[in-house]
Scaffold this active site. Structure first.
Site, PDB file in Angstrom:
ATOM      1  N   ASP A 177      10.387   3.386  12.988  1.00  8.32           N
ATOM      2  CA  ASP A 177      11.163   2.322  13.623  1.00  8.32           C
ATOM      3  C   ASP A 177      12.545   2.094  12.993  1.00  8.32           C
ATOM      4  OD1 ASP A 177       9.851   1.298  11.402  1.00  8.32           O
ATOM      5  OD2 ASP A 177       8.808  -0.310  12.462  1.00  8.32           O
ATOM      6  N   ASP A 202       1.607   4.957   1.634  1.00 10.75           N
ATOM      7  CA  ASP A 202       1.335   5.884   2.731  1.00 10.75           C
ATOM      8  C   ASP A 202       1.913   7.248   2.393  1.00 10.75           C
ATOM      9  OD1 ASP A 202       0.134   3.850   4.192  1.00 10.75           O
ATOM     10  OD2 ASP A 202       2.023   3.248   5.111  1.00 10.75           O
ATOM     11  N   ASP A 261       0.852  -1.187   0.000  1.00 12.58           N
ATOM     12  CA  ASP A 261       0.000   0.000   0.000  1.00 12.58           C
ATOM     13  C   ASP A 261       0.890   1.241   0.000  1.00 12.58           C
ATOM     14  OD1 ASP A 261       0.965  -0.102   2.638  1.00 12.58           O
ATOM     15  OD2 ASP A 261      -0.889  -1.052   3.321  1.00 12.58           O
TER      16      ASP A 261
HETATM   17  P1  ATP Z   1       4.317  -3.231   5.204  1.00  7.88           P
HETATM   18  O1  ATP Z   1       4.980  -3.628   3.952  1.00  7.88           O
HETATM   19  O2  ATP Z   1       4.041  -4.368   6.108  1.00  7.88           O
HETATM   20  O3  ATP Z   1       3.129  -2.326   5.031  1.00  7.88           O
HETATM   21  P2  ATP Z   1       5.397  -0.877   6.424  1.00  7.88           P
HETATM   22  O4  ATP Z   1       6.809  -0.504   6.714  1.00  7.88           O
HETATM   23  O5  ATP Z   1       4.643  -0.022   5.476  1.00  7.88           O
HETATM   24  O6  ATP Z   1       5.423  -2.384   5.971  1.00  7.88           O
HETATM   25  P3  ATP Z   1       3.321  -0.256   8.260  1.00  7.88           P
HETATM   26  O7  ATP Z   1       2.877  -1.027   9.468  1.00  7.88           O
HETATM   27  O8  ATP Z   1       2.399  -0.098   7.118  1.00  7.88           O
HETATM   28  O9  ATP Z   1       4.662  -0.956   7.796  1.00  7.88           O
HETATM   29  O10 ATP Z   1       3.785   1.163   8.790  1.00  7.88           O
HETATM   30  C1  ATP Z   1       4.143   2.235   7.939  1.00  7.88           C
HETATM   31  C2  ATP Z   1       5.318   2.998   8.510  1.00  7.88           C
HETATM   32  O11 ATP Z   1       4.968   3.532   9.806  1.00  7.88           O
HETATM   33  C3  ATP Z   1       6.548   2.155   8.763  1.00  7.88           C
HETATM   34  O12 ATP Z   1       7.355   2.041   7.630  1.00  7.88           O
HETATM   35  C4  ATP Z   1       7.238   2.936   9.874  1.00  7.88           C
HETATM   36  O13 ATP Z   1       7.929   4.027   9.355  1.00  7.88           O
HETATM   37  C5  ATP Z   1       6.070   3.446  10.694  1.00  7.88           C
HETATM   38  N1  ATP Z   1       5.711   2.520  11.786  1.00  7.88           N
HETATM   39  C6  ATP Z   1       4.756   1.573  11.767  1.00  7.88           C
HETATM   40  N2  ATP Z   1       4.680   0.890  12.920  1.00  7.88           N
HETATM   41  C7  ATP Z   1       5.632   1.422  13.722  1.00  7.88           C
HETATM   42  C8  ATP Z   1       6.055   1.162  15.045  1.00  7.88           C
HETATM   43  N3  ATP Z   1       5.511   0.198  15.787  1.00  7.88           N
HETATM   44  N4  ATP Z   1       7.057   1.937  15.534  1.00  7.88           N
HETATM   45  C9  ATP Z   1       7.604   2.901  14.798  1.00  7.88           C
HETATM   46  N5  ATP Z   1       7.259   3.183  13.547  1.00  7.88           N
HETATM   47  C10 ATP Z   1       6.280   2.472  12.990  1.00  7.88           C
HETATM   48 MG    MG Z   2       2.562  -0.165   4.903  1.00  5.72          MG
END
Ligand code: ATP
Ligand code: MG
Length: 431
Positions: free
Chosen positions: A129, A52, A50
């Site tokens: 993170d 963001d 997705d």
């Molecule tokens: P995915 O491919 O699973 O969507 P993602 O990195 O996009 O991976 P998300 O859970 O969608 O993960 O979160 C989007 C962003 O928000 C992450 O890349 C990170 O920068 C931030 N984020 C999400 N969860 C946390 C957390 N628990 N602590 C710190 N930052 C977070």
């Molecule tokens: Mg994501």
């Protein structure tokens, strides 16, 4: 900052709807960036799950710009911009008011004092993170903004936490699970300091609300890399926090066959994902708790509880222990019980029972479970083969197959197996 010519992200990789949102925000005079997993994945040439977006527009301003927009979240408000089935999440830069402060205020007052702490992009970075998750793709000039060395780490295929690893894991222990999930999914290595910190903070996971842990478990095991994820979680001692009974059962058995069963179940689910088939959470979770259920049942049988009751009670017991850690929804636990409950029923091969079993809504899952058990669990493979033949046979053949006195007279393989298990004889010596 990495200019357009210094990185590989091209607009053709970005969803049209995400681009629409970015351009629209820019047109209205705001800053707008893609951030997080999508930037990380685009740099790898992968299609992101997705997209963001982050911006300096606040939620109310975002809502005014997009008709198809809904604000969600109480503590931190986010905008969801809807385009049919695709949703673009638009967040306002988060500010300093760090989570620790917020939590303390929350505990003392019992209510939310500050819902929204908005900030600048420089502040937003530090709330993320991993460094590779903190890269911002700027729609203004198509550059990638990097405050924390994320591009270098990305090139080196390394997952590094922003700031002190132990502090960051204490702030939010779920980050440990995220570390494993990303390492496996991206084929990245965990930075040594991050690895060390996991060993010291792994048990903090117990304090995470069970509903959130369940969501993470689904992400960990349904993403198509279940085997590797399982191995890595075990390596870091995280698996035993999530599934203590399962971990215990893996340790107890020495001939290696219960572990093989679970691995095969995980493998099976990965294969299905690779083939584009669906994987169901209940099937995997039933596999996770299969051995614990049997362990509990054996104990009960030893104490004189009738076999049938013992397995039912054991199922209840194993499930109720597990939901304390990972809150599984009712429809999931019901389906797990059905899969388990079908196993002894496969023994009945005479008369009308088999044809009735075929119409059971969980027949397919139960049968798949039986096949796995036949491969690894000491179940008669003859029984599994019989069911394979029975399903594809025509009515006439089916009738013949279920007549008394045919090859179905053999006493139940499963029952024998249960008994064998209850006597605690290692399977390896039996074949
Ligand atoms: P995915 O491919 O699973 O969507 P993602 O990195 O996009 O991976 P998300 O859970 O969608 O993960 O979160 C989007 C962003 O928000 C992450 O890349 C990170 O920068 C931030 N984020 C999400 N969860 C946390 C957390 N628990 N602590 C710190 N930052 C977070
Ligand atoms: Mg994501």
């Amino acid at each position: 900052m990495y200019e357009r010519s210094e990185h590989s992200i091209s607009r053709t990789q970005i969803s049209d709807n995400a681009l629409k949102v970015l351009y629209r925000l820019k047109k209205e005079g705001f800053d707008a960036y893609l951030v997080g997993g999508c930037v990380r994945d685009l740099l790898l040439g992968r299609e992101p799950k997705d997209f963001d977006v982050v911006t300096n527009a606040d939620p109310e301003q975002i809502k005014k710009i997009f008709r198809n927009c809904r604000l969600i979240g109480r503590r931190f408000r986010l905008a969801h911009v809807h385009f049919g089935r695709e949703v673009i999440e638009v967040a306002t830069f988060r500010g300093k008011g760090d989570e620790q402060d917020e939590k303390q205020q929350l505990n003392k007052e019992g209510r939310l004092l500050r819902d929204n702490v908005y900030g600048t992009i420089e502040e937003d970075v530090w709330r993320r993170d991993f460094t590779v998750n903190a890269l911002y793709y700027n729609i203004k000039d198509y550059s990638v903004v990097d405050y924390v060395g994320g591009m270098e780490d990305h090139k080196a295929s390394t997952l590094k936490l922003i700031g002190d690893p132990e502090t960051r894991f204490r702030e939010d222990p779920v980050r440990m699970l995220r570390a494993v999930r990303f390492a496996v999914k991206l084929g990245f290595n965990l930075d040594p300091d991050c690895q060390k910190a996991i060993h010291t903070t792994s048990t903090l996971l117990e304090s995470i609300p069970s509903a959130r842990l369940y969501d993470e478990v689904l992400k960990l095991f349904l993403s198509g890399y279940a085997v590797q994820t399982f191995e890595m979680l075990r390596h870091y001692g995280l698996f035993q926090v999530l599934f203590p009974a399962t971990e215990k059962s893996l340790a107890v058995e020495q001939d290696g066959f219960p572990k093989l069963f679970l691995i095969r179940a995980l493998q099976n689910s990965d294969n299905r994902t690779a083939e584009g088939k669906t994987v169901t959470a209940y099937f995997l979770l039933a596999a996770f708790l299969w051995e614990p259920v049997q362990t509990i049942a054996r104990e009960m049988i030893k104490k004189g509880v009738p076999e049938y009751m013992a397995y039912q009670d054991a199922a209840n017991e194993a499930v109720s222990r597990q939901v304390k850690l990972t809150a599984m929804p009712k429809y999931i636990t019901t389906a797990m019980r059905e899969v388990w409950g079908l196993q002894p029923k496969f023994n009945a091969r005479v008369g009308s029972k088999p044809s009735r079993l075929l119409t059971h809504p969980r027949f397919r899952a139960g049968y798949d479970f039986l096949l796995l058990r036949a491969e690894t669990d000491g179940v008669d493979s003859e029984l599994a083969e019989w069911w394979t033949r029975y399903q594809s046979a025509n009515e006439n053949e089916q009738r013949k197959m279920t007549q008394p006195g045919r090859n179905n007279q053999k006493k139940s393989g499963l029952k024998r197996n249960f008994r064998r298990a209850s006597q605690n004889k290692p399977k390896a010596t039996e074949t």
